[in-house]
Design a protein around this motif. Structure first.
Motif, PDB file in Angstrom:
ATOM      1  N   PRO A  30       0.843  -1.195   0.000  1.00  0.00           N
ATOM      2  CA  PRO A  30       0.000   0.000   0.000  1.00  0.00           C
ATOM      3  C   PRO A  30       0.881   1.248   0.000  1.00  0.00           C
ATOM      4  N   GLY A  31       0.463   2.246  -0.726  1.00  0.00           N
ATOM      5  CA  GLY A  31       1.210   3.496  -0.744  1.00  0.00           C
ATOM      6  C   GLY A  31       1.068   4.206  -2.066  1.00  0.00           C
ATOM      7  N   GLY A  32       1.735   5.332  -2.163  1.00  0.00           N
ATOM      8  CA  GLY A  32       1.672   6.109  -3.388  1.00  0.00           C
ATOM      9  C   GLY A  32       2.377   7.434  -3.232  1.00  0.00           C
ATOM     10  N   GLY A  33       2.103   8.315  -4.174  1.00  0.00           N
ATOM     11  CA  GLY A  33       2.782   9.596  -4.237  1.00  0.00           C
ATOM     12  C   GLY A  33       2.390  10.556  -3.133  1.00  0.00           C
ATOM     13  N   ILE A  34       3.328  11.430  -2.811  1.00  0.00           N
ATOM     14  CA  ILE A  34       3.120  12.457  -1.808  1.00  0.00           C
ATOM     15  C   ILE A  34       2.551  13.695  -2.493  1.00  0.00           C
ATOM     16  N   GLU A  35       1.481  14.236  -1.932  1.00  0.00           N
ATOM     17  CA  GLU A  35       0.868  15.445  -2.469  1.00  0.00           C
ATOM     18  C   GLU A  35       1.598  16.669  -1.925  1.00  0.00           C
ATOM     19  N   PRO A  36       1.547  17.797  -2.634  1.00  0.00           N
ATOM     20  CA  PRO A  36       2.245  19.012  -2.171  1.00  0.00           C
ATOM     21  C   PRO A  36       1.866  19.373  -0.733  1.00  0.00           C
ATOM     22  N   ALA A  42       1.629  11.481   6.766  1.00  0.00           N
ATOM     23  CA  ALA A  42       0.268  11.841   6.351  1.00  0.00           C
ATOM     24  C   ALA A  42      -0.081  11.191   5.013  1.00  0.00           C
ATOM     25  N   ALA A  43       0.869  11.178   4.098  1.00  0.00           N
ATOM     26  CA  ALA A  43       0.628  10.555   2.784  1.00  0.00           C
ATOM     27  C   ALA A  43       0.362   9.062   2.937  1.00  0.00           C
ATOM     28  N   LEU A  44       1.145   8.396   3.767  1.00  0.00           N
ATOM     29  CA  LEU A  44       0.982   6.958   3.932  1.00  0.00           C
ATOM     30  C   LEU A  44      -0.327   6.629   4.643  1.00  0.00           C
ATOM     31  N   THR A  45      -0.683   7.415   5.634  1.00  0.00           N
ATOM     32  CA  THR A  45      -1.970   7.231   6.311  1.00  0.00           C
ATOM     33  C   THR A  45      -3.116   7.385   5.319  1.00  0.00           C
ATOM     34  N   ARG A  46      -3.038   8.416   4.480  1.00  0.00           N
ATOM     35  CA  ARG A  46      -4.067   8.641   3.454  1.00  0.00           C
ATOM     36  C   ARG A  46      -4.129   7.464   2.490  1.00  0.00           C
ATOM     37  N   GLU A  47      -2.984   6.978   2.047  1.00  0.00           N
ATOM     38  CA  GLU A  47      -2.946   5.868   1.093  1.00  0.00           C
ATOM     39  C   GLU A  47      -3.527   4.586   1.688  1.00  0.00           C
ATOM     40  N   PHE A  48      -3.261   4.294   2.958  1.00  0.00           N
ATOM     41  CA  PHE A  48      -3.861   3.116   3.589  1.00  0.00           C
ATOM     42  C   PHE A  48      -5.383   3.235   3.579  1.00  0.00           C
ATOM     43  N   GLY A  49      -5.878   4.441   3.825  1.00  0.00           N
ATOM     44  CA  GLY A  49      -7.324   4.651   3.791  1.00  0.00           C
ATOM     45  C   GLY A  49      -7.891   4.466   2.394  1.00  0.00           C
ATOM     46  N   GLU A  50      -7.253   5.073   1.400  1.00  0.00           N
ATOM     47  CA  GLU A  50      -7.759   5.004   0.028  1.00  0.00           C
ATOM     48  C   GLU A  50      -7.653   3.599  -0.568  1.00  0.00           C
ATOM     49  N   GLU A  51      -6.477   3.008  -0.451  1.00  0.00           N
ATOM     50  CA  GLU A  51      -6.234   1.732  -1.129  1.00  0.00           C
ATOM     51  C   GLU A  51      -6.745   0.522  -0.361  1.00  0.00           C
ATOM     52  N   CYS A  52      -6.719   0.583   0.967  1.00  0.00           N
ATOM     53  CA  CYS A  52      -7.075  -0.586   1.776  1.00  0.00           C
ATOM     54  C   CYS A  52      -8.354  -0.412   2.585  1.00  0.00           C
ATOM     55  N   GLY A  53      -8.833   0.821   2.713  1.00  0.00           N
ATOM     56  CA  GLY A  53      -9.983   1.066   3.572  1.00  0.00           C
ATOM     57  C   GLY A  53      -9.623   0.955   5.043  1.00  0.00           C
ATOM     58  N   TYR A  54      -8.345   1.159   5.392  1.00  0.00           N
ATOM     59  CA  TYR A  54      -7.874   1.034   6.768  1.00  0.00           C
ATOM     60  C   TYR A  54      -7.650   2.403   7.396  1.00  0.00           C
ATOM     61  N   ALA A  55      -7.998   2.501   8.683  1.00  0.00           N
ATOM     62  CA  ALA A  55      -7.751   3.708   9.471  1.00  0.00           C
ATOM     63  C   ALA A  55      -6.843   3.353  10.648  1.00  0.00           C
TER      64      ALA A  55
END
Length: 152
Positions: A30-36, A42-55
């Motif tokens: 899980p993961g992805g690009g960092i936004e400005p 914060a980016a990794l936390t967001r990616e876990f939520g988006e890609e995995c539905g995990y909080a």
């Protein structure tokens, strides 16, 4: 050259690792690009939520980085360079639905718990078949090999 910085999460529960499987049978972290303006955590936390539905994923120490330089898909650039930072993570609870981008939905990315060796064997099999080989396969397989050598 176009450059991208990305973050990837390494989240274990016992012997199993939370990865994303694709319709081709391979696995990615899980993961992805960092936004400005976004921090790595914060980016990794967001990616876990988006890609995995995990909080409630806790981002820990950085385990290492990978560097890729491949031909760019955009004609405006000749090379796409990406540095991926891999972080040890903990916690995490299913908290909702995935919010996949178009290509992620097309690949049917699905969160699942597998051992490092299961994921490594699957990635190697997809590479050997040559069907559905995604750009991330070499990078993710190398990280799985590193984890396997460490006994995880």
């Amino acid at each position: 050259m176009i450059e991208r910085i990305a973050v990837r999460g390494v989240l274990f529960r016992g012997p199993e690792l939370l990865l994303l499987s694709s319709r081709h049978g391979d696995y990615k972290f899980p993961g992805g690009g960092i936004e400005p303006g976004e921090s790595f955590a914060a980016a990794l936390t967001r990616e876990f939520g988006e890609e995995c539905g995990y909080a409630d994923v806790v981002v820990g120490v950085e385990l290492g980085t990978t560097r890729e330089e491949v031909p760019a898909l955009d004609a405006a650039y000749d090379v796409f360079g990406m540095t991926s930072h891999y972080f040890e993570c903990s916690g995490g609870v299913p908290a909702g639905r995935q919010e996949l981008e178009g290509y992620e939905a097309e690949l049917e990315l699905t969160p699942c718990w597998v051992t490092v060796d299961e994921a490594l064997a699957a990635n190697r099999a997809v590479q050997a078949r040559g069907v559905g080989v995604m750009r991330w396969l070499v990078r993710e397989t190398a990280v799985l090999e590193w984890l396997s050598a460490r006994g995880r």
